[in-house]
Write a protein that holds these residues in place. Structure first.
Motif, short mmCIF file in Angstrom:
data_model
loop_
_atom_site.label_atom_id
_atom_site.label_comp_id
_atom_site.label_asym_id
_atom_site.label_seq_id
_atom_site.Cartn_x
_atom_site.Cartn_y
_atom_site.Cartn_z
N LEU A 376 1.75 -0.96 4.19
CA LEU A 376 0.88 -1.03 3.01
C LEU A 376 -0.38 -0.20 3.21
CD1 LEU A 376 1.22 -4.83 2.08
CD2 LEU A 376 2.14 -2.87 0.81
N ASP A 377 -0.94 -0.30 4.43
CA ASP A 377 -2.15 0.48 4.72
C ASP A 377 -1.86 1.98 4.63
OD1 ASP A 377 -3.54 -1.85 5.09
OD2 ASP A 377 -3.27 -1.85 7.28
N HIS A 378 -0.72 2.40 5.20
CA HIS A 378 -0.38 3.83 5.17
C HIS A 378 -0.11 4.31 3.74
CE1 HIS A 378 -0.49 4.17 9.40
NE2 HIS A 378 0.61 3.43 9.65
N ILE A 379 0.51 3.44 2.94
CA ILE A 379 0.77 3.83 1.54
C ILE A 379 -0.55 3.98 0.79
CG2 ILE A 379 1.74 3.00 -0.65
CD1 ILE A 379 3.99 1.70 1.01
N ALA A 380 -1.46 3.03 1.07
CA ALA A 380 -2.77 3.12 0.40
C ALA A 380 -3.51 4.40 0.78
CB ALA A 380 -3.60 1.88 0.74
N GLU A 381 -3.34 4.80 2.04
CA GLU A 381 -4.02 6.01 2.52
C GLU A 381 -3.20 7.26 2.29
OE1 GLU A 381 -4.69 5.17 6.59
OE2 GLU A 381 -6.13 3.53 6.22
N LYS A 382 -1.95 7.09 1.76
CA LYS A 382 -1.02 8.22 1.52
C LYS A 382 -0.74 8.99 2.81
CE LYS A 382 -2.40 8.72 -3.34
NZ LYS A 382 -2.89 9.63 -4.39
N ASP A 383 -0.62 8.23 3.89
CA ASP A 383 -0.33 8.82 5.20
C ASP A 383 1.19 8.86 5.38
OD1 ASP A 383 -0.10 9.64 7.79
OD2 ASP A 383 -1.28 7.99 8.66
N LEU A 384 1.81 10.00 5.01
CA LEU A 384 3.27 10.09 5.05
C LEU A 384 3.82 9.97 6.47
CD1 LEU A 384 3.83 12.97 2.45
CD2 LEU A 384 4.03 10.49 2.11
N LEU A 385 3.14 10.60 7.44
CA LEU A 385 3.61 10.52 8.83
C LEU A 385 3.57 9.07 9.31
CD1 LEU A 385 4.59 12.07 11.30
CD2 LEU A 385 2.19 12.34 12.01
N GLY A 386 2.49 8.37 8.99
CA GLY A 386 2.38 6.96 9.38
C GLY A 386 3.43 6.11 8.70
N ILE A 387 3.71 6.44 7.40
CA ILE A 387 4.74 5.69 6.67
C ILE A 387 6.10 5.86 7.34
CG2 ILE A 387 6.04 5.61 4.51
CD1 ILE A 387 3.41 6.34 3.07
#
Length: 575
Positions: A376-387
């Motif tokens: 959820l945090d990565h989606i909020a930050e739009k961090d594709l690598l983290g997702i």
């Protein structure tokens, strides 16, 4: 003027310790180690025969069977044990050169190096190489093996004293003889006499006549009060030599006469034993004659006894009827007992499954929850690598949890005898390829290389689905404990004429020896004997159970830091 030196120092060997006090942890461990090999029936018959003769102090037979076993035994640890017990047997027969060859053949990885050092020291005393004897006894004394066996300590101290006496280092001689004397109990009169005789000889060798003669006299006086004729003989002889060296010839002759009397007593004792043995044989012959007469008497009484047969038969018939009803009662009691045992097993299995579910599911579920929060945090930050990374981790956790649930299901079905099981003949390679393909993606995520070398001609007689369950468990563990960029090798081939094998070898962290021993002991283990906190879980127990049901073997071999090799041995199929 050079005086006659009286050397009456008993060379203590104590080559065989069984039956004595076993306080030493290494001795306990050694005997348990021997028993473990033969109890599990994983060694040749000659190996177990050699061990049995060693335990029963039949060292001639032990020497022979150890030699036979060495001709066929390949595993180094077993060869080390055989060399050791054959060396001990050789020491008992004063074959010191052969014993030294045995001890030198033991590898540096021998777990009982303390016992080996003690025997090496004893060998070098016998070979009169006192420097090396001192070296190995001190090395043994410096080793930390728990509380040392008292008899082994006496041996070490005594033979150190003897060695230093031959080297004329009298201060060290006195030091170690004193240590030996301190270990001897007051009631052990014979040992006290021998120890004090050693001191007397040490003083006499230094021309300290006053101290030596006082000890010789004390030993003589103690021996006169003791029942051991050989002690009386030797102490009298020593006093005779002492008085002769002091030019007190009349006293010397008196002691020599006494020495001769005790020598004759020993001869008479042996003669009495011989006569006693003959008397015993005569008594046996007389007893046999009495038995023959009694047999004749019994035959005469047989006619009279025939009249009682009818009454006895009726009585036996009555007893038989009672026995029949008693047997029925026992059968019902046995059935109730068996049902109770089955219920206990079912309850144990249930408790064990609840334990697995409550303990093993908690961690992955919590971890999966944390991964979703991260996602959820990565989606909020739009961090594709983290997702992507978090999603892969979540997938891995989900597969691990699914694997655990499958194990729980399969184990519960197997324990309740609901798991469908039917052995048929299949080509082995397609089964392996099917299971391996399921894990290629999981291995790729950790950059692990899956290397295969599969024999295409092998047929195997198994229940295919249960074999897949075992292979999935093993491959899942191999990938889990192999670091990134590692390698897992899967091979198959012929094990014997009627058996084939599957070998899965990884470059993971390996298994500690204590846990490996527990895993290899799972052949006949049940849930009520498992301690999961010590590294043995449901998956391995399920694997052992299913392989055993397929008439196979599951063998683990591992070295910490280098990886694990697992071999599955199965019966071949017939085309």
């Amino acid at each position: 003027m050079h005086k006659t030196i009286i050397i009456w120092c008993v060379l203590l060997g104590y080559t065989f310790m069984h039956g004595q006090s076993r306080k030493n942890s290494q001795l306990n461990s050694f005997y348990d180690h021997l028993d473990g090999y033969c109890n599990e029936k994983v060694v040749a018959t000659d190996f177990c025969n050699a061990v049995a003769f060693y335990r029963n102090h039949k060292l001639d037979s032990c020497y022979i069977y150890a030699g036979k076993a060495l001709e066929i035994t390949k595993y180094q640890e077993q060869r080390d044990i055989l060399h050791y017990i054959q060396g001990v047997s050789a020491i008992d027969k004063d074959l010191y050169t052969k014993a030294l060859q045995n001890m030198d053949s033991i590898s540096e990885y021998f777990k009982f190096s303390g016992l080996k050092n003690h025997k090496l020291a004893r060998i070098y005393v016998g070979l009169e190489n006192y420097d090396k004897s001192i070296h190995y006894y001190k090395k043994w004394l410096d080793q930390d093996n728990g509380s040392k066996n008292e008899l082994l300590l006496k041996t070490a101290y005594h033979n150190l004293g003897i060695s230093y006496l031959h080297k004329k280092e009298y201060a060290n001689t006195k030091h170690y003889f004193s240590k030996e004397l301190a270990l001897i109990r007051e009631q052990d009169t014979a040992l006290i006499i021998r120890a004090k005789m050693d001191f007397a000889n040490a003083y006499y060798s230094q021309y300290k006549d006053e101290e030596a003669i006082a000890l010789f006299k004390e030993c003589y006086q103690l021996a006169t009060l003791f029942h051991d004729i050989e002690l009386k003989q030797n102490t009298a002889k020593n006093m005779a030599v002492v008085e002769k060296n002091r030019k007190r010839y009349q006293e010397s002759v008196t002691y020599y006469i006494e020495y001769g009397k005790w020598k004759d007593s020993i001869w008479n004792r042996d003669k009495i034993w011989e006569l006693t043995e003959k008397d015993k044989q005569l008594a046996i012959a007389q007893k046999e004659q009495e038995i023959r007469i009694q047999d004749e008497k019994i035959k005469r009484q047989k006619t009279q006894r025939n009249g009682l047969i009818i009454g006895s038969s009726l009585l036996l018939l009555f007893i038989g009827v009672l026995g029949y009803f008693y047997k029925l009662l026992i059968g019902k009691k046995k059935l109730i007992t068996e049902q109770k045992e089955q219920l206990d097993i079912a309850n144990t299995t249930k408790d064990y499954l609840f334990s697995v579910v409550s303990h093993d599911l908690r961690s992955p579920v919590n971890a999966l929850k944390r991964q979703h929060e991260k996602l959820l945090d990565h989606i909020a930050e739009k961090d594709l690598l983290g997702i992507k990374k978090t999603t892969n981790t979540a997938i891995t956790l989900t597969e691990s949890t699914s694997h655990l649930l499958n194990n729980v299901l399969h184990w519960s079905l197997e324990q309740s005898e609901q798991l469908f099981f039917e052995s048929e003949t299949y080509p082995l390679k397609p089964i392996l390829e099917h299971v391996i393909s399921d894990y290629e993606y999981l291995a790729t995520t950790k950059e692990i290389v899956l290397k295969t070398a599969l024999d295409t001609s092998i047929l195997v007689t198994v229940d295919k689905e249960s074999l897949k369950i075992v292979l999935r468990n093993i491959l899942d563990n191999a990938i889990k404990y192999t670091k990134n960029e590692g390698k897992i090798t899967i091979t198959s081939g012929n094990h014997t004429t009627n058996e084939c094998y599957i070998e899965i070898k990884d470059t993971g962290a390996g298994i500690p020896p204590e846990i490996l021993a527990k895993i290899n002991s799972l052949h006949d283990i049940t849930t009520d004997k498992i301690d999961r906190s010590k590294g043995v879980g449901l998956g391995l127990l399920l694997c052992h159970t299913l392989i055993k049901k397929n008439n196979g073997q599951l063998i683990f071999d591992s070295e910490p830091g280098k990886g694990t090799r697992i071999k599955i041995v199965l019966p071949k199929g017939i085309d």
